[in-house]
Design an enzyme around this catalytic site. Structure first.
Site, PDB file in Angstrom:
ATOM      1  N   LYS A  34       2.093   1.926  -5.239  1.00 10.23           N
ATOM      2  CA  LYS A  34       2.779   1.428  -6.439  1.00 10.23           C
ATOM      3  C   LYS A  34       1.914   1.570  -7.687  1.00 10.23           C
ATOM      4  O   LYS A  34       2.419   1.870  -8.765  1.00 10.23           O
ATOM      5  CB  LYS A  34       3.171  -0.051  -6.265  1.00 10.23           C
ATOM      6  CG  LYS A  34       4.196  -0.305  -5.183  1.00 10.23           C
ATOM      7  CD  LYS A  34       4.471  -1.778  -5.003  1.00 10.23           C
ATOM      8  CE  LYS A  34       3.331  -2.515  -4.361  1.00 10.23           C
ATOM      9  NZ  LYS A  34       3.052  -2.164  -2.962  1.00 10.23           N
ATOM     10  N   THR A  67       3.481 -12.277   3.975  1.00 13.43           N
ATOM     11  CA  THR A  67       2.696 -12.919   2.935  1.00 13.43           C
ATOM     12  C   THR A  67       3.378 -14.239   2.540  1.00 13.43           C
ATOM     13  O   THR A  67       4.370 -14.638   3.156  1.00 13.43           O
ATOM     14  CB  THR A  67       2.482 -11.959   1.738  1.00 13.43           C
ATOM     15  OG1 THR A  67       1.541 -12.551   0.840  1.00 13.43           O
ATOM     16  CG2 THR A  67       3.799 -11.674   0.998  1.00 13.43           C
ATOM     17  N   GLN A  82       2.758  -6.028  -2.815  1.00 13.58           N
ATOM     18  CA  GLN A  82       3.081  -6.050  -1.389  1.00 13.58           C
ATOM     19  C   GLN A  82       4.316  -5.173  -1.115  1.00 13.58           C
ATOM     20  O   GLN A  82       4.616  -4.288  -1.893  1.00 13.58           O
ATOM     21  CB  GLN A  82       3.310  -7.483  -0.888  1.00 13.58           C
ATOM     22  CG  GLN A  82       2.030  -8.289  -0.718  1.00 13.58           C
ATOM     23  CD  GLN A  82       1.530  -8.870  -2.020  1.00 13.58           C
ATOM     24  OE1 GLN A  82       2.295  -9.241  -2.892  1.00 13.58           O
ATOM     25  NE2 GLN A  82       0.228  -8.956  -2.162  1.00 13.58           N
ATOM     26  N   ALA A 123      -3.215  -8.434  -3.287  1.00 19.27           N
ATOM     27  CA  ALA A 123      -2.786  -7.045  -3.435  1.00 19.27           C
ATOM     28  C   ALA A 123      -3.871  -6.231  -4.130  1.00 19.27           C
ATOM     29  O   ALA A 123      -4.514  -6.709  -5.059  1.00 19.27           O
ATOM     30  CB  ALA A 123      -1.513  -6.983  -4.266  1.00 19.27           C
ATOM     31  N   GLY A 124      -4.058  -5.009  -3.689  1.00 17.68           N
ATOM     32  CA  GLY A 124      -4.972  -4.108  -4.381  1.00 17.68           C
ATOM     33  C   GLY A 124      -4.208  -2.862  -4.782  1.00 17.68           C
ATOM     34  O   GLY A 124      -3.717  -2.141  -3.925  1.00 17.68           O
ATOM     35  N   HIS A 125      -4.053  -2.646  -6.075  1.00 17.85           N
ATOM     36  CA  HIS A 125      -3.329  -1.466  -6.547  1.00 17.85           C
ATOM     37  C   HIS A 125      -4.330  -0.441  -7.060  1.00 17.85           C
ATOM     38  O   HIS A 125      -5.107  -0.733  -7.961  1.00 17.85           O
ATOM     39  CB  HIS A 125      -2.344  -1.844  -7.657  1.00 17.85           C
ATOM     40  CG  HIS A 125      -1.213  -2.687  -7.151  1.00 17.85           C
ATOM     41  ND1 HIS A 125      -0.191  -3.116  -7.953  1.00 17.85           N
ATOM     42  CD2 HIS A 125      -0.937  -3.177  -5.916  1.00 17.85           C
ATOM     43  CE1 HIS A 125       0.656  -3.820  -7.232  1.00 17.85           C
ATOM     44  NE2 HIS A 125       0.217  -3.883  -5.990  1.00 17.85           N
ATOM     45  N   ASP A 167       0.807  -1.226   0.000  1.00 16.64           N
ATOM     46  CA  ASP A 167       0.000   0.000   0.000  1.00 16.64           C
ATOM     47  C   ASP A 167       0.835   1.268   0.000  1.00 16.64           C
ATOM     48  O   ASP A 167       0.461   2.273   0.593  1.00 16.64           O
ATOM     49  CB  ASP A 167      -0.985  -0.010   1.185  1.00 16.64           C
ATOM     50  CG  ASP A 167      -1.792  -1.286   1.208  1.00 16.64           C
ATOM     51  OD1 ASP A 167      -2.323  -1.648   0.144  1.00 16.64           O
ATOM     52  OD2 ASP A 167      -1.864  -1.930   2.266  1.00 16.64           O
ATOM     53  N   GLY A 200     -10.882  -3.823   3.048  1.00 12.04           N
ATOM     54  CA  GLY A 200     -11.620  -2.743   3.704  1.00 12.04           C
ATOM     55  C   GLY A 200     -11.222  -2.548   5.162  1.00 12.04           C
ATOM     56  O   GLY A 200     -11.808  -1.732   5.867  1.00 12.04           O
TER      57      GLY A 200
HETATM   58  P1  IMP Z   1      -1.874 -12.841   2.746  1.00 12.79           P
HETATM   59  O1  IMP Z   1      -0.900 -12.298   1.762  1.00 12.79           O
HETATM   60  O2  IMP Z   1      -3.313 -12.652   2.343  1.00 12.79           O
HETATM   61  O3  IMP Z   1      -1.558 -14.256   3.152  1.00 12.79           O
HETATM   62  O4  IMP Z   1      -1.732 -11.979   4.089  1.00 12.79           O
HETATM   63  C1  IMP Z   1      -0.549 -11.997   4.870  1.00 12.79           C
HETATM   64  C2  IMP Z   1      -0.216 -10.605   5.388  1.00 12.79           C
HETATM   65  O5  IMP Z   1       0.162  -9.779   4.292  1.00 12.79           O
HETATM   66  C3  IMP Z   1      -1.375  -9.880   6.074  1.00 12.79           C
HETATM   67  O6  IMP Z   1      -0.837  -9.032   7.077  1.00 12.79           O
HETATM   68  C4  IMP Z   1      -1.952  -9.025   4.956  1.00 12.79           C
HETATM   69  O7  IMP Z   1      -2.652  -7.905   5.449  1.00 12.79           O
HETATM   70  C5  IMP Z   1      -0.683  -8.621   4.234  1.00 12.79           C
HETATM   71  N1  IMP Z   1      -0.860  -8.270   2.815  1.00 12.79           N
HETATM   72  C6  IMP Z   1      -0.920  -9.104   1.764  1.00 12.79           C
HETATM   73  N2  IMP Z   1      -1.051  -8.428   0.615  1.00 12.79           N
HETATM   74  C7  IMP Z   1      -1.054  -7.131   0.947  1.00 12.79           C
HETATM   75  C8  IMP Z   1      -1.126  -5.920   0.183  1.00 12.79           C
HETATM   76  O8  IMP Z   1      -1.188  -5.894  -1.047  1.00 12.79           O
HETATM   77  N3  IMP Z   1      -1.113  -4.760   0.886  1.00 12.79           N
HETATM   78  C9  IMP Z   1      -1.011  -4.738   2.238  1.00 12.79           C
HETATM   79  N4  IMP Z   1      -0.926  -5.834   2.995  1.00 12.79           N
HETATM   80  C10 IMP Z   1      -0.939  -7.013   2.348  1.00 12.79           C
HETATM   81 MG    MG Z   2      -2.792  -2.126  -1.720  1.00 14.44          MG
END
Ligand code: IMP
Ligand code: MG
Length: 337
Positions: A16, A191, A176, A41-43, A13, A252
């Site tokens: 990117k 992650t 990430q 991931a949400g970009h 976050d 969210g």
């Molecule tokens: P997972 O990747 O869903 O297994 O989550 C593992 C950890 O990575 C958690 O703390 C998530 O909130 C964090 N995480 C995974 N992808 C993102 C992302 O794109 N942005 C922020 N945090 C992420």
């Molecule tokens: Mg994001």
């Protein structure tokens, strides 16, 4: 700079998506390829009056001349891929590698109900961890076996390397951030994969000697969703007084907020072999940045912060984001590189 990788230096976050969108419009790459874990991931990118929170299609879609690819190292959720391709109108220039592993409903279910993953780690619940387990166990299904993806199947490493060999630009969009790396981050609160530039390159089939630039993106303050160490965290009340309240693009969930972590940043620079630093959300930390087109137009405190980051990290700050729009960027590459 034919091969440029954009990766995150904090806990994801960092913004990117918007940076990739700017680079795509400005540099006109032949390919923008998504690397990283998958749809966890949400970009975010604001384009033509619309907010896009993309989880699979690269944010570089805003430049119509580029082909949009997802590298074989990235997990795909076919439903999300199909939806985003439609939303972005990229059907005629989108490709997903046939070797991408597929996230199944059972992976999502497991991720959402596991006391360890959901309860302790605080994952995004998107099935990425369990799907990567399946990939390692060699039980995962690959994109080539998915009916809805047939028309998009591509050989991404081949396409990317063909373009690079011609000396044309490829932009690799990592996801990430450094602190979330399975290898280098705050294990076990991470992650399910390494998140550094070398892995982003491998995700799309590019070797280390082909990479020209590694742009490491930092938000001017740090944020983190989910559990795990966050040494520079500040109380939410304090963040609110600074006017900083954020929610995750995918889940969210309210993001935890902290100050810039120089120690983490130095390690991120080292481990990613960063050649450029990008600072985002400078306008949220320092009032009076909005609309600045030149470094000299920034308020004195904001300028001092950027200089301190550059000084302590020993890598040039080549880009500064001062607003949500793709154009809200001070691009210093011409003067600094
Ligand atoms: P997972 O990747 O869903 O297994 O989550 C593992 C950890 O990575 C958690 O703390 C998530 O909130 C964090 N995480 C995974 N992808 C993102 C992302 O794109 N942005 C922020 N945090 C992420
Ligand atoms: Mg994001």
């Amino acid at each position: 700079m034919p091969c440029t990788i954009v990766v995150g230096g904090e806990f994801g976050d960092e913004g990117k998506g918007k940076i990739v969108a700017h680079l795509a419009l400005h540099d006109k790459p032949k390919i923008v390829a998504r690397a990283g874990v998958g749809p966890n991931a949400g970009h975010t990118v604001y384009f033509q009056g619309k907010k896009f929170g993309l989880r699979q299609v690269p944010c570089g879609f805003v430049y119509e001349g580029a082909r949009m690819l997802i590298g074989p190292g990235v997990l795909v959720n076919p439903e999300i891929v199909v939806k985003e391709v439609a939303e972005t109108g990229t059907g005629n220039r989108f490709g997903v590698d046939r070797r991408c592993a597929v996230i199944e409903a059972s992976h999502v279910e497991q991720d959402r109900t596991s006391a360890h993953l959901k309860g302790k780690i605080g994952t995004t619940g998107t099935g990425c961890g369990p799907a990567n387990v399946a990939r390692v166990n060699r039980t995962a299904r690959l994109a080539e076996s998915v009916q809805e993806l047939q028309r998009f199947l591509a050989d991404v490493p081949k396409e990317v390397n063909d373009v690079l060999r011609r000396g044309e630009l490829v932009l690799i969009e990592g996801s990430q951030g450094f602190g979330l790396s399975l290898v280098h981050g705050t294990y076990p609160y991470v992650t399910s994969k390494d998140t550094c530039a070398s892995t982003a390159a491998a995700d799309v089939g590019v070797g280390p000697t082909m990479v020209d630039e590694v742009m490491l993106v930092f938000k001017a303050y740090a944020s983190r969703v989910g559990a795990g160490p966050f040494p520079t965290e500040i109380p939410q009340g304090e963040a609110e007084r600074m006017g900083i309240v954020e929610f995750g693009t995918v889940t969210g969930r309210r993001r935890r907020i902290g100050t810039f972590d120089f120690e983490l940043a130095r390690r991120a620079v080292m481990t990613n072999s960063a050649t450029q630093i990008v600072i985002t959300c400078l306008d949220r930390l320092f009032k009076g940045c909005a609309g600045a087109k030149k470094f000299e137009q920034l308020p004195a405190d904001a300028q001092a912060f950027v200089k301190r980051v550059e000084g302590e990290l020993g890598v040039p700050v080549t880009m500064i984001s001062v607003g949500q729009g793709i154009g809200d960027v001070i691009d210093l590459r011409a003067e600094k590189l």
